[in-house]
Design an enzyme around this catalytic site. Structure first.
Site, PDB file in Angstrom:
ATOM      1  N   LYS A 114      39.303  42.282  40.125  1.00 39.69           N
ATOM      2  CA  LYS A 114      38.306  41.666  40.987  1.00 39.69           C
ATOM      3  C   LYS A 114      37.102  41.292  40.156  1.00 39.69           C
ATOM      4  O   LYS A 114      36.817  41.933  39.136  1.00 39.69           O
ATOM      5  CB  LYS A 114      37.869  42.636  42.088  1.00 39.69           C
ATOM      6  CG  LYS A 114      37.268  41.958  43.297  1.00 39.69           C
ATOM      7  CD  LYS A 114      38.361  41.398  44.189  1.00 39.69           C
ATOM      8  CE  LYS A 114      37.845  40.877  45.498  1.00 39.69           C
ATOM      9  NZ  LYS A 114      38.933  40.787  46.475  1.00 39.69           N
TER      10      LYS A 114
HETATM   11  N1  GLU Z   1      40.193  37.645  47.611  1.00 36.58           N
HETATM   12  C1  GLU Z   1      41.446  37.750  48.286  1.00 36.58           C
HETATM   13  C2  GLU Z   1      41.795  39.208  48.519  1.00 36.58           C
HETATM   14  O1  GLU Z   1      40.929  40.069  48.567  1.00 36.58           O
HETATM   15  C3  GLU Z   1      42.549  36.950  47.601  1.00 36.58           C
HETATM   16  C4  GLU Z   1      42.871  37.383  46.211  1.00 36.58           C
HETATM   17  C5  GLU Z   1      43.857  36.446  45.505  1.00 36.58           C
HETATM   18  O2  GLU Z   1      44.377  35.535  46.104  1.00 36.58           O
HETATM   19  O3  GLU Z   1      44.058  36.684  44.307  1.00 36.58           O
HETATM   20  O4  GLU Z   1      42.927  39.549  48.721  1.00 36.58           O
END
Ligand code: GLU
Length: 424
Positions: A114
């Site tokens: 993240k």
């Molecule tokens: N931000 C989204 C999540 O928390 C998508 C993450 C992604 O597609 O890599 O799952």
């Protein structure tokens, strides 16, 4: 008296400690070896960045950014980038670990990561946002890539931000690399259906949960906290399957109409005014009140720590589908479990987003693109299987769906880690 009131609701709201608590609860059920437990709960690596940006005024401001790569045992790290004034390192660490367990829950070949930048994107001009994004992308460019770590949108980032990251990364490599990010514009190698995927997946598992709880979804009512990408599209899709959406909220306020909201009109109102607040024909309520309404399905689709020891006992919904990451604290989880509420945990409920991100990456790598029907069919299949796996595991271990999902996920990552071995 005041001291008593405070101590009664005091709970640890640090997202990373919450994530580790959730991990430990499931690791205990799995009787996971102590060494392996330590390997899996610790993030693999973390970047902390100072990002100097020339503002439009000519002044220079330094922003703080992070990228945490939690685990890559099952494949490249994967996870979004968040732009928000309250971003913190511990929040990003928590979100990175949730991505590891999310990808394993739906059994797609990724680990977890993240990113985040402490900023208020609503107070930045488009060119400031572009410079901030490009500087951040440049700083992380040696750590990301289609086979290393693949960013995506999260809170207050979108397809345009992904396009800038893809372009900046491609400039450092000397050729276009669409597979370095997902959630791109479709004309740049993005996948059809990605924009709606988080909500679509969430609505799909909500239907599964309604079946388990013997709720006829066509007669059911829903309340939604948060009206961004996940919340607003979930409202549209729930209305399409015949559910009555009675309330919605965003950062500026909430609205309720027990007879049901006209969702297409509400979406138009939000895009015109910037908020659901002030929607004609509905009563104004606070964003917190939305959580406590009398309804069958509650969808927290905003931020962490919304359902806590303070309000969990007032929740009336029978099904909670966590479109947001981390909306429920462990203390609240225990109360909801005792009340018999079926909580579809974030790592399952919002996994549709990363699942279609996986499809996008696959399409980019093979340079062959699918129609939206194919994307949605494959998404439904994966979400249905994941719901069944988690539900069965929760029954087997006589636990709730969150711990069930963690057990499924940790078991998969542990097996991958054990068979790869610890190097050197
Ligand atoms: N931000 C989204 C999540 O928390 C998508 C993450 C992604 O597609 O890599 O799952």
């Amino acid at each position: 008296m005041a001291v008593h009131a405070v101590s009664k609701v005091a709970e640890d709201l640090n997202p990373f400690r919450i994530a580790m608590h959730q991990f430990d609860t499931a690791a205990e059920k799995l009787k996971l070896d102590a060494g392996l437990r330590e390997v899996l709960r610790t993030p693999r690596r973390a970047l902390s960045l100072s990002l100097p940006i020339k503002m439009d005024s000519g002044a220079v401001k330094v922003f703080q950014g992070f990228r945490v790569q939690h685990n890559n045992a099952r494949g490249p790290c994967k996870g979004g980038i968040r732009y928000h004034p309250n971003v913190s390192f511990d929040e990003v660490q928590a979100l990175a670990s949730w991505m590891t367990w999310k990808c394993a829950t739906v059994n797609i070949p990724f680990g977890g990561a993240k990113g985040g930048i402490i900023c208020d994107p609503h107070k930045l001009s488009k060119s400031e946002l572009e410079r901030l994004t490009r500087r951040y992308a440049y700083e992380i460019s040696d750590f990301i890539g289609p086979d290393r770590d693949i960013p995506a949108p999260d809170v207050y980032t979108d397809a345009q931000v992904m396009a800038w990251i893809m372009d900046t990364y491609s400039m450092t490599r000397g050729h276009s690399v669409p597979g370095v990010v997902t959630g791109k514009p479709t004309f740049l190698g993005g996948s059809l259906g990605r924009h709606e995927a988080t909500a679509r997946g969430c609505v799909y598992v909500t239907r599964c949960a309604c079946e388990v709880k013997n709720i006829d979804h066509k007669r059911a009512t829903a309340a939604i906290q948060g009206f961004g990408n996940a919340g607003s599209i979930a409202a549209e899709l729930l209305a399409k399957i015949g559910m009555t959406v009675i309330a919605a909220s965003d950062s500026r306020g909430g609205i309720v109409n027990p007879k049901g909201l006209d969702i297409p009109k509400l979406v138009a109102h939000k895009s015109k005014t910037g908020s659901v607040a002030g929607f004609p024909g509905a009563k104004a309520i606070s964003s917190n009140d939305v959580l406590e309404l009398d309804c069958d399905v509650l969808i927290p689709a905003a931020l962490e720590n919304q359902i806590t020891l303070t309000n969990a006992h007032r929740i009336k919904a029978n099904v909670i589908a966590e479109a947001a990451n981390g909306p429920t604290t462990p203390g609240a989880d225990a109360i909801l479990r005792d009340k018999g509420v079926l909580v579809i945990p974030d790592i399952l409920a919002n996994a549709g987003g990363v699942t279609v991100s996986y499809f996008e990456w696959v399409q980019d790598l093979q340079e062959l693109f699918w129609d939206v029907e194919e994307v949605n069919r494959k998404l439904e299949k994966i979400m249905g299987k994941a719901f069944a796996d988690v539900h069965e595991c929760a029954k087997k271990f006589k636990t709730d769906m969150r711990t069930g999902a963690y057990v499924v996920a940790i078991d998969r990552v542990a097996k991958a880690t054990e068979s790869r071995g610890i190097w050197p």
